[in-house]
Design an enzyme around this catalytic site. Structure first.
Site, PDB file in Angstrom:
ATOM      1  CG  HIS A 142      -2.092   0.920   1.054  1.00  0.00           C
ATOM      2  ND1 HIS A 142      -2.036   2.259   1.332  1.00  0.00           N
ATOM      3  CD2 HIS A 142      -3.346   0.671   0.591  1.00  0.00           C
ATOM      4  CE1 HIS A 142      -3.219   2.791   1.055  1.00  0.00           C
ATOM      5  NE2 HIS A 142      -4.029   1.861   0.601  1.00  0.00           N
ATOM      6  CG  ASP A 190      -8.267  -4.298  -2.642  1.00  0.00           C
ATOM      7  OD1 ASP A 190      -9.480  -4.145  -2.481  1.00  0.00           O
ATOM      8  OD2 ASP A 190      -7.493  -3.367  -2.908  1.00  0.00           O
TER       9      ASP A 190
END
Ligand code: CMC
Length: 435
Positions: free
Chosen positions: A311, A369
């Site tokens: 991320h 996700d």
């Protein structure tokens, strides 16, 4: 929006021998910022920051992220507390208004959203213009932008009441449009919204009820849907939110702005990652293939990435991923999916990656996700719908950020500059002189 940034002194930058004072401001928490707004006027230089690695594009009072500590707050409330105790509708109110609602405020807001869920009957014909195998995200980009052609009475962005009506319309109609995009791609009849159902139950029914048989709401799946929406409701100045702000900075109407956010979200580095993560698990197929796959991920020439890992902001863990992981196990237990071979691949992959020097050194941890794809699949959604569900949830965040931008007197039309390295001026060469 009333600015709350506090002056904290200044820094001196020397450019070509000239000293320039740059003010420093502090927020309520998080890093200070260096105000470079007058840098070009005073020093004739731009700053260079592709990907906005060190650039704050606005002042905001909506969402706070501390990527190192794994903190995500909506209006000051930690995401795990909201996921445990709140509902998506309450979170929508919180993001839009800054405070949790009183019981009366919540009832009023819920009524407004519930009574805007229907679409103009003519709008349904709009879907028929798409190929039957169109990706539902392609339908979303077109259909949400097309709302501006249907609701002319709420397009004046300078009228706060019109902005509010547009906000309610967007939050309320997104589930109806998303469910229609799903139904259209599966060749089934559209299902109209039901006002007696809560937001998430209504959405699941619009997706899964068929004309031959109504849908029985499973409270565990309806709550899982609601928590998924809470976790995705806002995420500070990410790519799609920045896109919405940039589109809005020119004065574009809210439906067009949200449509631009949906387009940006579609990419596999952003909202498309849950679809990509599930595809990756399917491609790996079974746990015996994991070592080969990990070798490919580490190979610089292969361009293969471990989707659902890493991320831009969270460098220790993604606080949403923790909630999503728990939710994933609850949903799988409910639908009898604990033996799902893809889940086995996911668990093994997670174990290997969390102990592998390559991923540890780069601070690559599972993001939301990684778990959301498996959860949504177990709930009955095809992979093509995953990003649509993300867009549905993020709509409220986009609207809150768009509204904040319009109410911020310091905001201007977004217009980044560049360092130009192309050809310098040269004379036009006639075609006959070119070889
Ligand atoms: N798998 C393998 N290596 C990776 C990955 C990954 N998923 N992510 C980053 N790296 C490596 C990258 O190769 C680079 O290595 P090196 O330093 O040797 O060149 C290093 O880690 C830094 O990568 P980066 O691309 O500079 O990092 P970034 O902050 O620009 O990228 C990211 C963030 C999310 C785009 C990236 O981690 C990624 O592509 N992840 C996979 C896609 C994904 O899951 N996206 C969902 C993000 S969460 C949902 C949302 O909030 O939108």
């Amino acid at each position: 929006m009333q600015s709350k940034a506090l002056p904290k002194g200044s820094a001196t930058l020397t450019v070509n021998g000239k000293a320039i004072d740059l003010p420093i401001y502090g927020g309520s928490t998080g890093p200070d910022v260096l105000d470079i707004r007058k840098l070009y006027a005073q020093g004739a230089v731009f700053t260079y920051d592709p990907g906005f690695m060190s650039t704050a594009s606005c002042e905001s009072q909506i969402t706070y992220i501390d990527g190192d500590a794994g903190v995500l707050l909506y209006r000051g409330y930690p995401i795990d507390q909201l996921a445990e105790h709140s509902s998506f509708i309450e979170v929508c109110y919180l993001l839009l208004h800054g405070e949790l609602p009183s019981p009366d405020q919540l009832a009023h807001f819920n009524h407004a959203i519930t009574h805007h869920t229907m679409l103009h009957a003519q709008f349904d014909r709009f879907f028929e213009g798409f190929r039957r195998d169109a990706h539902p995200m392609a339908i979303m980009v077109g259909a949400v932008g097309a709302l501006s052609a249907f609701y002319h009475d709420s397009l004046d962005i300078n009228d706060p009441r019109q902005r509010e009506i547009s906000s309610h319309r967007l939050i309320a109609k997104m589930p109806t449009i998303a469910a229609r995009a799903f139904k259209y791609s599966s060749g089934q009849h559209f299902v109209t919204p039901r006002n007696e159902l809560d937001f998430s139950s209504n959405f699941l029914r619009m997706c899964f009820a068929v004309t031959a048989e109504d849908y029985v709401i499973n409270p565990i799946l309806a709550r899982a849907m609601d928590v998924f929406f809470i976790l995705h409701a806002d995420h500070e100045q990410n790519a799609s939110t920045s896109t919405v702000r940039l589109a809005g900075s020119s004065g574009a109407n809210p439906f067009a702005c949200i449509s631009s956010g949906i387009a940006c979200l579609w990419g596999p580095s952003h909202g498309g990652a849950n679809e990509a993560a599930l595809k990756m698990l399917s491609d790996i197929g079974n746990v015996d293939n994991i070592p080969d796959f990990i070798a490919k991920v580490k190979d610089k020439d292969s361009e293969v990435r471990l989707m659902g890992f890493g991320h831009r902001v969270y460098k220790n863990y993604d606080p949403r991923a923790k909630v999503m992981q728990k939710l994933c196990h609850q949903v799988l237990a409910e639908v009898g999916g604990t033996q799902d071979p893809l889940l086995k691949v996911a668990i093994e992959l997670e174990k290997i990656a969390l102990n592998d020097e390559y991923f540890l050194a780069r601070k690559l941890y599972p993001n939301i996700d990684f778990y959301s794809g498996i959860t949504l699949r177990a709930m009955g959604f095809p992979t093509s719908m995953f990003t649509v569900l993300f867009a549905l949830a993020r709509t409220v965040g986009w609207i809150a950020q768009w509204t904040e931008m319009l109410e911020d007197s310091s905001q201007k039309i977004g217009r980044p500059r560049q360092i130009y390295t192309g050809k310098t001026e040269r004379a036009y060469m006639p075609l006959s002189a070119r070889t």
